[in-house]
Design an enzyme around this catalytic site. Structure first.
Site, short mmCIF file in Angstrom:
data_model
loop_
_atom_site.label_atom_id
_atom_site.label_comp_id
_atom_site.label_asym_id
_atom_site.label_seq_id
_atom_site.Cartn_x
_atom_site.Cartn_y
_atom_site.Cartn_z
N HIS A 48 21.92 22.22 40.15
CA HIS A 48 21.15 21.67 41.42
C HIS A 48 19.51 21.63 41.53
O HIS A 48 18.86 21.74 42.57
CB HIS A 48 21.40 22.94 42.74
CG HIS A 48 22.87 22.55 42.87
ND1 HIS A 48 23.16 24.18 43.36
CD2 HIS A 48 23.75 21.63 42.58
CE1 HIS A 48 24.80 23.50 44.14
NE2 HIS A 48 24.90 22.10 43.10
N CYS A 64 10.93 6.83 44.88
CA CYS A 64 11.06 6.77 43.39
C CYS A 64 11.75 7.70 42.57
O CYS A 64 11.83 7.67 41.02
CB CYS A 64 9.81 5.93 43.27
SG CYS A 64 8.60 7.29 42.78
N ASN A 81 21.87 27.63 40.85
CA ASN A 81 20.59 28.12 41.34
C ASN A 81 19.02 27.56 40.49
O ASN A 81 19.33 26.59 39.91
CB ASN A 81 20.40 30.02 40.92
CG ASN A 81 21.36 30.25 40.80
OD1 ASN A 81 22.33 30.20 42.13
ND2 ASN A 81 21.53 31.57 40.84
N GLY A 83 29.04 35.31 40.69
CA GLY A 83 28.03 35.78 42.08
C GLY A 83 28.23 34.38 42.92
O GLY A 83 27.57 33.49 43.30
C1 BV8 Z 1 28.07 15.76 46.64
C2 BV8 Z 1 19.73 23.20 47.79
C3 BV8 Z 1 27.88 13.51 47.97
C4 BV8 Z 1 18.96 23.25 46.81
C5 BV8 Z 1 22.29 23.22 47.76
C6 BV8 Z 1 29.32 17.35 54.51
C7 BV8 Z 1 28.26 16.42 54.76
C8 BV8 Z 1 27.71 16.38 53.99
C9 BV8 Z 1 27.90 16.85 51.99
C10 BV8 Z 1 29.30 17.65 52.43
C11 BV8 Z 1 30.58 17.38 53.39
N1 BV8 Z 1 31.19 17.94 53.19
C12 BV8 Z 1 31.77 18.23 51.77
C13 BV8 Z 1 29.98 17.66 51.33
C14 BV8 Z 1 29.46 17.78 50.27
C15 BV8 Z 1 29.05 18.98 49.74
C16 BV8 Z 1 29.57 20.33 49.92
O1 BV8 Z 1 30.91 20.49 48.70
N2 BV8 Z 1 29.16 21.20 50.73
C17 BV8 Z 1 30.23 22.27 51.27
C18 BV8 Z 1 29.17 22.89 51.45
C19 BV8 Z 1 31.50 22.12 52.14
N3 BV8 Z 1 27.78 18.36 48.79
C20 BV8 Z 1 27.12 18.01 48.09
O2 BV8 Z 1 26.55 17.28 49.11
C21 BV8 Z 1 26.98 17.71 46.50
N4 BV8 Z 1 26.61 16.73 46.62
O3 BV8 Z 1 28.71 15.78 47.07
O4 BV8 Z 1 26.95 14.49 46.71
C22 BV8 Z 1 28.13 12.28 46.58
C23 BV8 Z 1 29.15 12.28 46.37
C24 BV8 Z 1 28.73 10.90 44.78
C25 BV8 Z 1 28.35 10.57 44.70
C26 BV8 Z 1 26.87 10.65 45.63
C27 BV8 Z 1 26.82 11.66 46.05
C28 BV8 Z 1 25.19 18.52 46.86
C29 BV8 Z 1 25.47 20.23 46.34
C30 BV8 Z 1 24.08 20.88 46.42
C31 BV8 Z 1 23.55 21.73 47.26
N5 BV8 Z 1 22.69 21.71 47.41
N6 BV8 Z 1 21.17 23.84 48.14
C32 BV8 Z 1 18.78 24.92 47.35
O5 BV8 Z 1 17.54 24.75 47.88
O6 BV8 Z 1 18.42 25.88 46.29
S1 BV8 Z 1 23.78 23.90 48.58
C33 BV8 Z 1 23.42 25.93 47.06
O7 BV8 Z 1 24.63 26.25 47.80
C34 BV8 Z 1 22.44 26.36 46.54
O8 BV8 Z 1 22.66 25.36 45.66
C35 BV8 Z 1 24.17 27.26 45.94
O9 BV8 Z 1 23.48 27.11 44.63
C36 BV8 Z 1 24.89 26.18 46.22
C37 BV8 Z 1 26.10 27.16 46.01
O10 BV8 Z 1 26.29 28.81 47.19
P1 BV8 Z 1 26.36 29.46 46.02
O11 BV8 Z 1 25.11 29.37 44.65
O12 BV8 Z 1 27.58 29.94 45.75
O13 BV8 Z 1 25.58 30.75 46.81
P2 BV8 Z 1 26.36 31.57 48.25
O14 BV8 Z 1 25.29 32.17 49.10
O15 BV8 Z 1 27.90 30.94 48.44
O16 BV8 Z 1 27.17 32.44 47.76
C38 BV8 Z 1 26.88 33.63 47.07
C39 BV8 Z 1 27.91 34.51 46.62
O17 BV8 Z 1 27.42 35.75 45.41
C40 BV8 Z 1 28.94 35.20 47.43
O18 BV8 Z 1 30.11 35.23 46.92
C41 BV8 Z 1 28.77 36.21 47.46
O19 BV8 Z 1 30.32 38.11 47.63
C42 BV8 Z 1 28.13 36.49 45.34
N7 BV8 Z 1 27.43 38.06 44.97
C43 BV8 Z 1 26.27 38.70 46.63
N8 BV8 Z 1 25.93 39.68 45.99
C44 BV8 Z 1 26.46 39.43 44.26
C45 BV8 Z 1 27.40 38.74 44.28
N9 BV8 Z 1 28.36 38.35 43.55
C46 BV8 Z 1 27.74 39.19 41.48
N10 BV8 Z 1 26.75 40.28 42.10
C47 BV8 Z 1 26.40 40.29 42.90
N11 BV8 Z 1 24.76 41.66 43.26
ZN ZN Z 2 6.85 7.51 44.12
#
Ligand code: BV8
Ligand code: ZN
Length: 232
Positions: free
Chosen positions: A102, A113, A85, A172
């Site tokens: 993140h 830069c 988060n 979560g």
């Molecule tokens: C990387 C920005 C490469 C910050 C986020 C194709 C194209 C490009 C990239 C990729 C691709 N395929 C795969 C990738 C890699 C990609 C990836 O994994 N994609 C996934 C979707 C397939 N990863 C990346 O790009 C990462 N970087 O790999 O770089 C690289 C490698 C080597 C060297 C250089 C580069 C970067 C990942 C970070 C992306 N940034 N957001 C912002 O604005 O917030 S992603 C976004 O998803 C948020 O950051 C968030 O933190 C993250 C994960 O989501 P969750 O936190 O799990 O939230 P979500 O809504 O999904 O789920 C909520 C859960 O809570 C649910 O399960 C629900 O049931 C539960 N819930 C609900 N209520 C409750 C609860 N639980 C408990 N109590 C409750 N009350």
């Molecule tokens: Zn700069």
């Protein structure tokens, strides 16, 4: 002890998650709003979204799940938080040793830069325009976007602590975004007891030692009460 958290832990504070039915990705395309290309194409749109989220987050409070972690940390001095988060709610709840995998939505940095830039709190995009770095680069939110690598030291440290953990809570998170989603698997492979707290199943659920399918704001305080009773 590691508390690994995702957007779900902030849901009960009123912060929308990403992949739930009314989550952000149901309305917006993550590749436009959370990627460098998307930002270069339309920096105003992306800034509008992040400024809207900043406002939203400032207006909410940490919830009993965040405070529950503070209570666990009062007993276990080696309990750390590794969060996906960017909402700063773990810090606002007084959690110690919080690793932000993140980044942080309230941070601003230069697109070119990477230098940290500060933005006036009541920043208004219309009047001010997007701030520029002295190198000429545009200001961008200090978060990790898709296709960007996570902060190296933070990631390395979190993997180290995960491999040494006795107990790993995965709270979560839909466990879909890598490399962060690797952490519960890493903990399991290194002998930790892994407890998943999520009302819904995730790709990790079948590997967890214990799955508590309840909201974290309810179950974490309960777990602490039972622990205190057991330690009494
Ligand atoms: C990387 C920005 C490469 C910050 C986020 C194709 C194209 C490009 C990239 C990729 C691709 N395929 C795969 C990738 C890699 C990609 C990836 O994994 N994609 C996934 C979707 C397939 N990863 C990346 O790009 C990462 N970087 O790999 O770089 C690289 C490698 C080597 C060297 C250089 C580069 C970067 C990942 C970070 C992306 N940034 N957001 C912002 O604005 O917030 S992603 C976004 O998803 C948020 O950051 C968030 O933190 C993250 C994960 O989501 P969750 O936190 O799990 O939230 P979500 O809504 O999904 O789920 C909520 C859960 O809570 C649910 O399960 C629900 O049931 C539960 N819930 C609900 N209520 C409750 C609860 N639980 C408990 N109590 C409750 N009350
Ligand atoms: Zn700069």
């Amino acid at each position: 002890m590691v508390f690994f958290t995702g957007a779900g832990i902030s849901a009960e504070s009123g912060v929308p998650t990403f992949r739930d039915k009314d989550g952000y990705w149901s309305k917006y395309d993550p590749m436009i709003l959370a990627s460098v290309d998307g930002f270069r194409q339309d920096p105003e749109l992306v800034w509008e979204w992040y400024l809207y989220r900043r406002e939203k987050i400032i207006s909410v409070e940490p919830n009993p799940a965040h405070f529950g972690i503070t209570r666990f940390q009062s007993i276990f001095n080696e309990a750390i938080v590794a969060t996906q988060n960017v909402d700063d709610l773990h810090n606002r709840a007084g959690n110690r040793e919080v690793y932000e995998l993140h980044g942080n939505i309230f941070a601003t940095k230069c697109l070119e830069c990477g230098m940290a830039l500060d933005m006036p709190p009541n920043f208004d995009l219309k009047t001010h325009g997007i701030p520029q770095c002295e190198c000429g680069g545009m200001a961008r939110p200090g978060v990790v976007w898709f296709g960007e690598s996570l902060p190296r030291e933070t990631l390395t440290r979190v993997f180290e602590l995960t491999r040494r953990a006795d107990v790993f809570f995965s709270i979560g998170t839909s466990t879909e975004v890598y490399p962060a989603a690797q952490l519960p698997f890493e903990a399991k492979n290194h002998g930790a007891v892994v407890i998943e707290i999520n009302p819904n199943r995730t790709p990790f659920s079948v590997h967890a030692d214990l799955v508590l399918q309840q909201p974290s704001g309810e179950i974490l305080p309960q777990l602490f009460e039972e622990l205190q009773f057991a330690l009494a």
